[in-house]
Scaffold this motif. Structure first.
Motif, PDB file in Angstrom:
ATOM      1  N   GLU A   1      43.563 -15.338 -23.268  1.00 46.43           N
ATOM      2  CA  GLU A   1      43.666 -14.193 -22.373  1.00 46.43           C
ATOM      3  C   GLU A   1      42.493 -14.189 -21.399  1.00 46.43           C
ATOM      4  OE1 GLU A   1      44.699 -10.407 -24.332  1.00 46.43           O
ATOM      5  OE2 GLU A   1      44.980 -11.630 -26.139  1.00 46.43           O
ATOM      6  N   ARG A   2      42.799 -13.987 -20.149  1.00 47.01           N
ATOM      7  CA  ARG A   2      41.740 -13.902 -19.141  1.00 47.01           C
ATOM      8  C   ARG A   2      41.022 -12.570 -19.268  1.00 47.01           C
ATOM      9  NH1 ARG A   2      42.154 -17.650 -14.748  1.00 47.01           N
ATOM     10  NH2 ARG A   2      40.906 -16.242 -13.498  1.00 47.01           N
ATOM     11  N   PRO A   3      39.723 -12.553 -19.044  1.00 44.33           N
ATOM     12  CA  PRO A   3      38.985 -11.274 -19.084  1.00 44.33           C
ATOM     13  C   PRO A   3      39.544 -10.293 -18.058  1.00 44.33           C
ATOM     14  CG  PRO A   3      37.487 -13.152 -19.018  1.00 44.33           C
ATOM     15  CD  PRO A   3      38.841 -13.691 -18.721  1.00 44.33           C
ATOM     16  N   VAL A   4      39.552  -9.028 -18.398  1.00 48.48           N
ATOM     17  CA  VAL A   4      40.040  -8.000 -17.478  1.00 48.48           C
ATOM     18  C   VAL A   4      39.029  -6.867 -17.407  1.00 48.48           C
ATOM     19  CG1 VAL A   4      42.477  -8.507 -17.849  1.00 48.48           C
ATOM     20  CG2 VAL A   4      41.338  -6.847 -19.314  1.00 48.48           C
ATOM     21  N   ASP A   5      39.034  -6.175 -16.297  1.00 49.69           N
ATOM     22  CA  ASP A   5      38.183  -4.999 -16.150  1.00 49.69           C
ATOM     23  C   ASP A   5      38.657  -3.949 -17.155  1.00 49.69           C
ATOM     24  OD1 ASP A   5      37.022  -2.521 -15.192  1.00 49.69           O
ATOM     25  OD2 ASP A   5      36.623  -3.564 -13.303  1.00 49.69           O
ATOM     26  N   PRO A   6      37.774  -3.436 -17.996  1.00 50.95           N
ATOM     27  CA  PRO A   6      38.200  -2.473 -19.018  1.00 50.95           C
ATOM     28  C   PRO A   6      38.552  -1.097 -18.475  1.00 50.95           C
ATOM     29  CG  PRO A   6      35.814  -2.729 -19.071  1.00 50.95           C
ATOM     30  CD  PRO A   6      36.334  -3.743 -18.087  1.00 50.95           C
ATOM     31  N   ASP A   7      38.336  -0.870 -17.191  1.00 48.76           N
ATOM     32  CA  ASP A   7      38.591   0.439 -16.594  1.00 48.76           C
ATOM     33  C   ASP A   7      40.085   0.606 -16.323  1.00 48.76           C
ATOM     34  OD1 ASP A   7      38.696   2.778 -15.198  1.00 48.76           O
ATOM     35  OD2 ASP A   7      37.264   2.204 -13.646  1.00 48.76           O
ATOM     36  N   GLY A   8      40.806   1.116 -17.314  1.00 46.81           N
ATOM     37  CA  GLY A   8      42.241   1.299 -17.176  1.00 46.81           C
ATOM     38  C   GLY A   8      42.631   2.430 -16.257  1.00 46.81           C
ATOM     39  N   ARG A   9      41.715   3.363 -15.991  1.00 46.15           N
ATOM     40  CA  ARG A   9      42.025   4.452 -15.063  1.00 46.15           C
ATOM     41  C   ARG A   9      42.094   3.912 -13.631  1.00 46.15           C
ATOM     42  NH1 ARG A   9      41.396  10.048 -14.705  1.00 46.15           N
ATOM     43  NH2 ARG A   9      40.416  10.187 -16.761  1.00 46.15           N
ATOM     44  N   THR A  10      41.133   3.080 -13.278  1.00 42.94           N
ATOM     45  CA  THR A  10      41.108   2.526 -11.932  1.00 42.94           C
ATOM     46  C   THR A  10      42.182   1.476 -11.733  1.00 42.94           C
ATOM     47  OG1 THR A  10      38.724   2.920 -11.774  1.00 42.94           O
ATOM     48  CG2 THR A  10      39.669   1.334 -10.233  1.00 42.94           C
ATOM     49  N   PHE A  11      42.354   0.620 -12.738  1.00 42.76           N
ATOM     50  CA  PHE A  11      43.315  -0.472 -12.634  1.00 42.76           C
ATOM     51  C   PHE A  11      44.302  -0.401 -13.804  1.00 42.76           C
ATOM     52  CE2 PHE A  11      39.186  -1.993 -10.945  1.00 42.76           C
ATOM     53  CZ  PHE A  11      39.545  -2.173  -9.623  1.00 42.76           C
ATOM     54  N   PRO A  12      45.324   0.468 -13.704  1.00 40.96           N
ATOM     55  CA  PRO A  12      46.303   0.584 -14.800  1.00 40.96           C
ATOM     56  C   PRO A  12      46.948  -0.771 -15.091  1.00 40.96           C
ATOM     57  CG  PRO A  12      46.585   2.359 -13.208  1.00 40.96           C
ATOM     58  CD  PRO A  12      45.629   1.383 -12.593  1.00 40.96           C
ATOM     59  N   LYS A  13      47.027  -1.115 -16.361  1.00 39.93           N
ATOM     60  CA  LYS A  13      47.515  -2.437 -16.750  1.00 39.93           C
ATOM     61  C   LYS A  13      49.041  -2.498 -16.753  1.00 39.93           C
ATOM     62  CE  LYS A  13      43.245  -3.687 -17.497  1.00 39.93           C
ATOM     63  NZ  LYS A  13      42.594  -2.456 -17.034  1.00 39.93           N
ATOM     64  N   HIS A  14      49.568  -3.603 -16.272  1.00 39.67           N
ATOM     65  CA  HIS A  14      51.014  -3.809 -16.316  1.00 39.67           C
ATOM     66  C   HIS A  14      51.370  -5.207 -16.828  1.00 39.67           C
ATOM     67  CE1 HIS A  14      49.784  -5.271 -12.295  1.00 39.67           C
ATOM     68  NE2 HIS A  14      50.705  -6.194 -12.500  1.00 39.67           N
TER      69      HIS A  14
ATOM     70  N   MET B   1      59.356 -21.016 -26.627  1.00 43.60           N
ATOM     71  CA  MET B   1      58.598 -20.206 -27.566  1.00 43.60           C
ATOM     72  C   MET B   1      59.250 -18.836 -27.742  1.00 43.60           C
ATOM     73  SD  MET B   1      54.677 -18.845 -27.382  1.00 43.60           S
ATOM     74  CE  MET B   1      55.221 -17.479 -26.393  1.00 43.60           C
ATOM     75  N   ALA B   2      59.676 -18.241 -26.620  1.00 45.54           N
ATOM     76  CA  ALA B   2      60.341 -16.942 -26.690  1.00 45.54           C
ATOM     77  C   ALA B   2      61.620 -17.043 -27.516  1.00 45.54           C
ATOM     78  CB  ALA B   2      60.647 -16.431 -25.283  1.00 45.54           C
ATOM     79  N   ASP B   3      62.365 -18.126 -27.298  1.00 49.67           N
ATOM     80  CA  ASP B   3      63.596 -18.305 -28.072  1.00 49.67           C
ATOM     81  C   ASP B   3      63.289 -18.430 -29.559  1.00 49.67           C
ATOM     82  OD1 ASP B   3      65.091 -18.193 -25.787  1.00 49.67           O
ATOM     83  OD2 ASP B   3      65.319 -20.366 -25.580  1.00 49.67           O
ATOM     84  N   SER B   4      62.237 -19.168 -29.891  1.00 49.32           N
ATOM     85  CA  SER B   4      61.904 -19.364 -31.305  1.00 49.32           C
ATOM     86  C   SER B   4      61.451 -18.075 -31.967  1.00 49.32           C
ATOM     87  CB  SER B   4      60.802 -20.432 -31.432  1.00 49.32           C
ATOM     88  OG  SER B   4      59.558 -19.947 -30.945  1.00 49.32           O
TER      89      SER B   4
ATOM     90  N   ALA C   1      53.685 -10.210 -29.687  1.00 48.36           N
ATOM     91  CA  ALA C   1      54.267 -11.419 -30.289  1.00 48.36           C
ATOM     92  C   ALA C   1      54.185 -12.598 -29.321  1.00 48.36           C
ATOM     93  CB  ALA C   1      55.716 -11.159 -30.694  1.00 48.36           C
ATOM     94  N   ILE C   2      54.492 -12.349 -28.048  1.00 48.85           N
ATOM     95  CA  ILE C   2      54.436 -13.417 -27.046  1.00 48.85           C
ATOM     96  C   ILE C   2      52.997 -13.886 -26.837  1.00 48.85           C
ATOM     97  CG2 ILE C   2      54.548 -13.748 -24.542  1.00 48.85           C
ATOM     98  CD1 ILE C   2      57.151 -14.370 -25.667  1.00 48.85           C
ATOM     99  N   VAL C   3      52.085 -12.939 -26.686  1.00 53.05           N
ATOM    100  CA  VAL C   3      50.683 -13.296 -26.452  1.00 53.05           C
ATOM    101  C   VAL C   3      50.120 -14.046 -27.654  1.00 53.05           C
ATOM    102  CG1 VAL C   3      48.356 -12.392 -26.052  1.00 53.05           C
ATOM    103  CG2 VAL C   3      50.294 -11.433 -24.808  1.00 53.05           C
ATOM    104  N   ALA C   4      50.463 -13.610 -28.864  1.00 53.87           N
ATOM    105  CA  ALA C   4      49.990 -14.295 -30.067  1.00 53.87           C
ATOM    106  C   ALA C   4      50.544 -15.716 -30.124  1.00 53.87           C
ATOM    107  CB  ALA C   4      50.396 -13.509 -31.309  1.00 53.87           C
ATOM    108  N   GLY C   5      51.813 -15.879 -29.765  1.00 54.33           N
ATOM    109  CA  GLY C   5      52.403 -17.213 -29.760  1.00 54.33           C
ATOM    110  C   GLY C   5      51.735 -18.130 -28.758  1.00 54.33           C
ATOM    111  N   LEU C   6      51.413 -17.599 -27.588  1.00 53.32           N
ATOM    112  CA  LEU C   6      50.705 -18.392 -26.584  1.00 53.32           C
ATOM    113  C   LEU C   6      49.308 -18.740 -27.064  1.00 53.32           C
ATOM    114  CD1 LEU C   6      51.854 -16.448 -23.400  1.00 53.32           C
ATOM    115  CD2 LEU C   6      52.345 -18.839 -23.891  1.00 53.32           C
ATOM    116  N   ARG C   7      48.669 -17.778 -27.723  1.00 56.78           N
ATOM    117  CA  ARG C   7      47.316 -18.009 -28.238  1.00 56.78           C
ATOM    118  C   ARG C   7      47.313 -19.156 -29.250  1.00 56.78           C
ATOM    119  NH1 ARG C   7      46.461 -13.118 -30.420  1.00 56.78           N
ATOM    120  NH2 ARG C   7      46.127 -12.127 -28.399  1.00 56.78           N
TER     121      ARG C   7
END
Length: 277
Positions: free
Chosen positions: A54-67, A1-4, A42-48
């Motif tokens: 997408e798995r639910p995530v805690d919206p608190d980005g200060r406590t758990f910075p997203k990577h 998918m990434a190659d395409s 682009a990758i996430v949309a292709g997987l979708r």
């Protein structure tokens, strides 16, 4: 998918690391892929489009910075973790990716020609991952394995150069100090607040309390309210099959508080480090 899609992607940790001799044999529970931050959507949309969600995530980005963004599929028994940055690497994520991409190589795995880190980059990634939880016996064992490998295969200079280029010198210091020749002096930078918080917070409850303590006064009431009365997505972030009916949410709240109270001694120890800092 990434190659395409024309997206540069390389795979970290997992079975490739075992094949390269960077890890002892183990069973992987997910797939970790690294992409340039500008290619994340682009990758996430292709997987979708292919049935991944997408798995639910805690919206608190200060406590758990997203990577990363984690996705799963009802017909596949593992998740895909799409990384756009890596904790401990403080160089701008786009520049950091370019540094890492230049140090990837091809490896055949599962009938595919994959891009994976070179040994030196693989050591940096695995060491940073283990250093986040160096208090755990399994992570200490992995760090010792990587130290022996780095010294034996003479990767110290390459690992040091990568630590500088990716801005991970501060985070890598506990790993590198014992490997450098005694006569070599290094100006070690200070670790970022995010990295220090990751090391201090050995429990999720600690992470929240540390974030509240460090937040501006005007933000504290809202953070405390959301910590005590979390949104439903917080329960789903721990268990995507959690019962979201009213009785189910009450049970989830009760379980959450029991878990917090059991971890209270460790939380207090974590907070004592914050006071010392």
């Amino acid at each position: 998918m990434a190659d395409s899609l024309g997206v540069r992607a390389f795979f970290i940790k997992g079975p490739a690391s075992v094949i390269q001799g960077l890890r002892m044999p183990r069973t992987s529970s997910d797939v970790d892929v690294f992409v340039h931050p500008s290619d994340l959507e682009a990758i996430v949309a292709g997987l979708r489009e292919r049935g991944w969600r997408e798995r639910p995530v805690d919206p608190d980005g200060r406590t758990f910075p997203k990577h990363s963004v984690t996705v799963d599929h009802p017909k596949w028994p593992c998740c895909i973790d799409v990384h756009f940055r890596f904790p401990g690497m403080e160089t701008a994520p786009s520049d950091c990716f370019d540094v890492m991409w230049a140090r990837t190589e091809n490896l055949e795995l599962a009938g595919q020609e994959l891009r994976v880190p070179t040994e030196s980059l693989g050591i940096v990634i695995l060491a940073l991952h283990a250093l986040r939880s160096a208090h755990l016996p399994a992570c200490r064992q992995e760090l010792e394995f990587l130290r022996d490998l780095t010294e034996r295969e003479q990767h110290v200079a390459a690992v040091m150069d990568l630590a500088v280029a990716t801005g991970s010198l501060a985070a890598m210091r506990p790993f590198l100090e014992g490997l450098l020749p005694g006569r070599e002096t290094v100006e070690w930078p200070d670790a970022s607040g995010e990295w220090r918080n990751r090391l201090m917070a050995k429990q999720p409850g600690s992470a929240r309390l540390i974030a509240i303590a460090q937040a501006p006064l005007r933000e504290k009431p809202g953070m405390i309210f959301h910590a005590v009365f979390p949104a439903p997505v917080v329960h789903l972030s721990r268990d995507i099959y959690a019962d979201m009916t009213l009785p189910g949410r009450v049970r989830s709240h009760r379980t959450r508080w029991v878990r917090f109270l059991r971890s209270a001694p460790q939380v207090m120890r974590d907070l004592s480090q914050l006071r010392k800092g």
